[in-house]
Structures are given as C-alpha cells and as structure tokens.
Design a protein around this motif. Structure first.
Motif, mmCIF file in Angstrom:
data_model
loop_
_atom_site.group_PDB
_atom_site.id
_atom_site.type_symbol
_atom_site.label_atom_id
_atom_site.label_comp_id
_atom_site.label_asym_id
_atom_site.label_seq_id
_atom_site.Cartn_x
_atom_site.Cartn_y
_atom_site.Cartn_z
ATOM 1 N N LEU A 148 0.892 -1.262 0.093
ATOM 2 C CA LEU A 148 -0.092 -0.129 -0.090
ATOM 3 C C LEU A 148 0.780 1.197 0.017
ATOM 4 O O LEU A 148 1.690 1.372 0.749
ATOM 5 C CB LEU A 148 -0.640 -0.156 1.241
ATOM 6 C CG LEU A 148 -2.119 1.214 1.176
ATOM 7 C CD1 LEU A 148 -3.092 0.973 0.143
ATOM 8 C CD2 LEU A 148 -2.878 0.925 2.413
ATOM 9 N N LYS A 149 0.492 2.057 -0.949
ATOM 10 C CA LYS A 149 1.121 3.463 -1.124
ATOM 11 C C LYS A 149 0.458 4.809 -1.061
ATOM 12 O O LYS A 149 0.855 5.612 -0.947
ATOM 13 C CB LYS A 149 1.991 3.485 -2.432
ATOM 14 C CG LYS A 149 3.124 2.471 -2.773
ATOM 15 C CD LYS A 149 3.530 2.644 -4.170
ATOM 16 C CE LYS A 149 4.746 1.447 -4.202
ATOM 17 N NZ LYS A 149 5.315 1.526 -5.451
ATOM 18 N N ARG A 150 -0.897 4.433 -0.615
ATOM 19 C CA ARG A 150 -1.842 5.342 -0.713
ATOM 20 C C ARG A 150 -2.660 5.343 0.581
ATOM 21 O O ARG A 150 -2.938 4.416 1.181
ATOM 22 C CB ARG A 150 -2.877 5.420 -1.970
ATOM 23 C CG ARG A 150 -2.137 5.657 -3.242
ATOM 24 C CD ARG A 150 -1.599 7.074 -3.516
ATOM 25 N NE ARG A 150 -1.537 7.239 -4.729
ATOM 26 C CZ ARG A 150 -0.254 7.435 -5.266
ATOM 27 N NH1 ARG A 150 0.771 6.837 -4.635
ATOM 28 N NH2 ARG A 150 0.013 7.623 -6.529
ATOM 29 N N ASP A 151 -3.064 6.693 1.030
ATOM 30 C CA ASP A 151 -3.693 6.639 2.326
ATOM 31 C C ASP A 151 -5.458 6.492 2.123
ATOM 32 O O ASP A 151 -6.031 7.534 1.939
ATOM 33 C CB ASP A 151 -3.571 7.956 3.092
ATOM 34 C CG ASP A 151 -4.158 8.127 4.318
ATOM 35 O OD1 ASP A 151 -4.524 6.916 5.049
ATOM 36 O OD2 ASP A 151 -4.369 9.188 4.942
ATOM 37 N N ILE A 152 -5.833 5.321 2.001
ATOM 38 C CA ILE A 152 -7.383 5.034 1.786
ATOM 39 C C ILE A 152 -7.747 4.039 2.705
ATOM 40 O O ILE A 152 -7.100 3.290 3.404
ATOM 41 C CB ILE A 152 -7.298 4.126 0.340
ATOM 42 C CG1 ILE A 152 -6.483 2.870 0.005
ATOM 43 C CG2 ILE A 152 -6.973 5.213 -0.876
ATOM 44 C CD1 ILE A 152 -6.755 2.316 -0.891
ATOM 45 N N LYS A 153 -8.837 4.396 3.243
ATOM 46 C CA LYS A 153 -9.639 3.451 4.186
ATOM 47 C C LYS A 153 -10.352 2.339 3.514
ATOM 48 O O LYS A 153 -11.084 2.356 2.495
ATOM 49 C CB LYS A 153 -10.703 4.490 5.005
ATOM 50 C CG LYS A 153 -11.585 3.451 6.037
ATOM 51 C CD LYS A 153 -12.384 4.584 6.766
ATOM 52 C CE LYS A 153 -13.220 3.974 7.864
ATOM 53 N NZ LYS A 153 -14.541 3.395 7.426
ATOM 54 N N ILE A 154 -10.069 1.157 4.063
ATOM 55 C CA ILE A 154 -10.762 -0.117 3.524
ATOM 56 C C ILE A 154 -11.744 -0.768 4.698
ATOM 57 O O ILE A 154 -11.119 -0.838 5.711
ATOM 58 C CB ILE A 154 -9.376 -1.100 3.276
ATOM 59 C CG1 ILE A 154 -8.776 -0.620 2.300
ATOM 60 C CG2 ILE A 154 -10.176 -2.642 2.413
ATOM 61 C CD1 ILE A 154 -7.596 -1.407 2.006
ATOM 62 N N ASP A 155 -13.067 -0.687 4.224
ATOM 63 C CA ASP A 155 -14.025 -1.088 5.219
ATOM 64 C C ASP A 155 -14.167 -2.545 5.544
ATOM 65 O O ASP A 155 -14.511 -2.926 6.513
ATOM 66 C CB ASP A 155 -15.154 -0.372 5.037
ATOM 67 C CG ASP A 155 -15.231 1.297 4.740
ATOM 68 O OD1 ASP A 155 -15.113 1.903 5.527
ATOM 69 O OD2 ASP A 155 -14.738 1.578 3.721
ATOM 70 N N TYR A 156 -13.987 -3.282 4.293
ATOM 71 C CA TYR A 156 -14.268 -4.691 4.590
ATOM 72 C C TYR A 156 -13.053 -5.257 3.620
ATOM 73 O O TYR A 156 -12.754 -5.193 2.506
ATOM 74 C CB TYR A 156 -15.450 -5.008 3.850
ATOM 75 C CG TYR A 156 -16.664 -4.428 4.527
ATOM 76 C CD1 TYR A 156 -17.186 -4.939 5.528
ATOM 77 C CD2 TYR A 156 -17.212 -3.335 3.721
ATOM 78 C CE1 TYR A 156 -18.546 -4.295 6.091
ATOM 79 C CE2 TYR A 156 -18.589 -2.983 4.464
ATOM 80 C CZ TYR A 156 -19.149 -3.231 5.522
ATOM 81 O OH TYR A 156 -19.880 -2.687 6.025
ATOM 82 N N VAL A 157 -12.325 -6.182 4.518
ATOM 83 C CA VAL A 157 -10.978 -7.082 3.952
ATOM 84 C C VAL A 157 -11.447 -8.486 4.037
ATOM 85 O O VAL A 157 -11.580 -8.866 4.997
ATOM 86 C CB VAL A 157 -9.867 -6.526 4.412
ATOM 87 C CG1 VAL A 157 -8.755 -7.414 3.917
ATOM 88 C CG2 VAL A 157 -9.452 -5.083 4.307
ATOM 89 N N GLY A 158 -11.496 -9.306 2.777
ATOM 90 C CA GLY A 158 -11.346 -10.732 2.700
ATOM 91 C C GLY A 158 -10.285 -11.489 3.722
ATOM 92 O O GLY A 158 -10.455 -11.943 4.660
ATOM 93 N N LEU A 159 -9.278 -11.184 3.032
ATOM 94 C CA LEU A 159 -8.017 -11.609 3.538
ATOM 95 C C LEU A 159 -6.617 -10.680 3.244
ATOM 96 O O LEU A 159 -6.819 -10.308 2.191
ATOM 97 C CB LEU A 159 -7.486 -12.990 2.892
ATOM 98 C CG LEU A 159 -8.681 -14.233 2.802
ATOM 99 C CD1 LEU A 159 -8.418 -15.347 1.930
ATOM 100 C CD2 LEU A 159 -8.650 -14.870 4.367
ATOM 101 N N ASP A 160 -5.960 -10.662 4.022
ATOM 102 C CA ASP A 160 -4.565 -10.024 4.000
ATOM 103 C C ASP A 160 -3.650 -11.034 3.302
ATOM 104 O O ASP A 160 -3.581 -12.058 3.815
ATOM 105 C CB ASP A 160 -3.783 -9.510 5.309
ATOM 106 C CG ASP A 160 -4.586 -8.476 6.028
ATOM 107 O OD1 ASP A 160 -5.470 -7.666 5.275
ATOM 108 O OD2 ASP A 160 -4.162 -7.887 7.051
#
Length: 179
Positions: free
Chosen positions: A139-151
């Motif tokens: 990740l290089k940008r400041d974005i909010k991710i609300d739902y993540v399946g898998l890292d």
C-alpha cells in the motif's frame, strides 16, 4: 503442491477456494448488518472483481441492494503501470446513496484512490470499500478499507478473478508465482 502453468510462468496454490469462500461469507454477514436499511449500490470493478462480486452478492440479504459495474485497468503483465484507465463507466444515480466499491485486490492503492475520486463526483451519501484480498505491505496511498476478506503477502497472484495477461481468472483457488 498443486501448480499450474500460465503462459511462460509457473504458479502454486497459495489460498484454497474454501478459505476465500469463508472470508467472503464472513464479509457478507458483516455487510448485511452494517447496510441494513441503507439501499446500497454495489459497484463491481471489472474485470477482476466479477467472481468476488458474484460470490458476495449471492449472500447479501439487504433489501433494495443493487449492483453496477465499472471497468478500469492499471496492470500490464505482472506489474502495475501506475496509471489508471477507465474503460467503462456506469449510468446509475449515486446521489445520496450508500455506495460499496467491490475490488478483487488492493495493493498499491492507486486504482482505489482513482476510483474513489471518480465516485465522489456523484455525491454519494457514503462510500465504502470492500476488497477480497489486501496486500498491506504494498500500500502506497492513504485509503480506508472498510471490508477486507484476506490479508496476503506482496506476491504476484492469479486466480479467482485475478489474471496474468488475461489468463487464469477462471481458477477457483488463488495461485502465487513461483520464481
């Protein structure tokens, strides 16, 4: 170890379909609670997210949920170009709606940053981001991710909608390139 050859590269299974299915089911359950009464519009980012969107939407029980599609591209071969091209937009009215962007994978965040900027122009009430797979180390940008399946690790992968030069999207498992 299950492997597959796509074009000039070998790949090995890194995430079996059952693990992905479980993560998507858990995400759908959370969304069904969070989005109740919100009349959400899901936006599937093509091409990669079509399988994720299909698997997820079969489990969304929120009344009046809708889905539309947007086609973007930023990859060539095994790497991102750093530039996002919009190939196909949508015509639905998003004003005062809850929008949920469905992405197959977020790595650098460049595509998602561009997508968010485009969707903000439609004056949605709220914009949420859902991704099947997330590469936190990329990740290089400041974005909010609300739902993540898998890292996942910062490896090149294919399958479950993700491709290598157009090949491999149909694989139910996710595969990692073998160096």
């Amino acid at each position: 170890m299950k492997t597959v050859k796509l074009l000039d590269r070998e790949f090995r299974v890194s995430i079996p379909a059952e693990k992905i299915d479980k993560a998507i089911t858990e995400m759908a359950e959370k969304m069904n609670k969070d989005l109740a009464g919100k009349n959400p519009m899901f936006i599937c980012i093509l091409n990669g997210s079509f399988m994720f969107a299909s698997d997820l939407m079969k489990q969304i029980t929120v009344e009046n949920a809708e889905i539309t599609f947007m086609r973007l591209t930023s990859y060539e071969g095994m790497g991102t170009t750093g530039k996002v091209k919009k190939l196909m937009g949508f015509t639905e009215d998003l004003k005062d709606r809850t929008v949920v962007i469905l992405e197959d994978i977020i790595d650098t965040g460049i595509t998602m940053e561009n997508t968010l900027a485009q969707i903000e122009e439609y004056k949605a009430k709220e914009i949420l981001v859902a991704t099947m797979l997330f590469k936190p180390d990329a990740l290089k940008r400041d974005i909010k991710i609300d739902y993540v399946g898998l890292d996942i690790p910062n490896d090149f992968i294919v399958g479950r909608g993700l491709d290598y030069d157009g090949i491999g999207r149909n694989l139910p498992d996710v595969y990692t390139v073998i160096d």
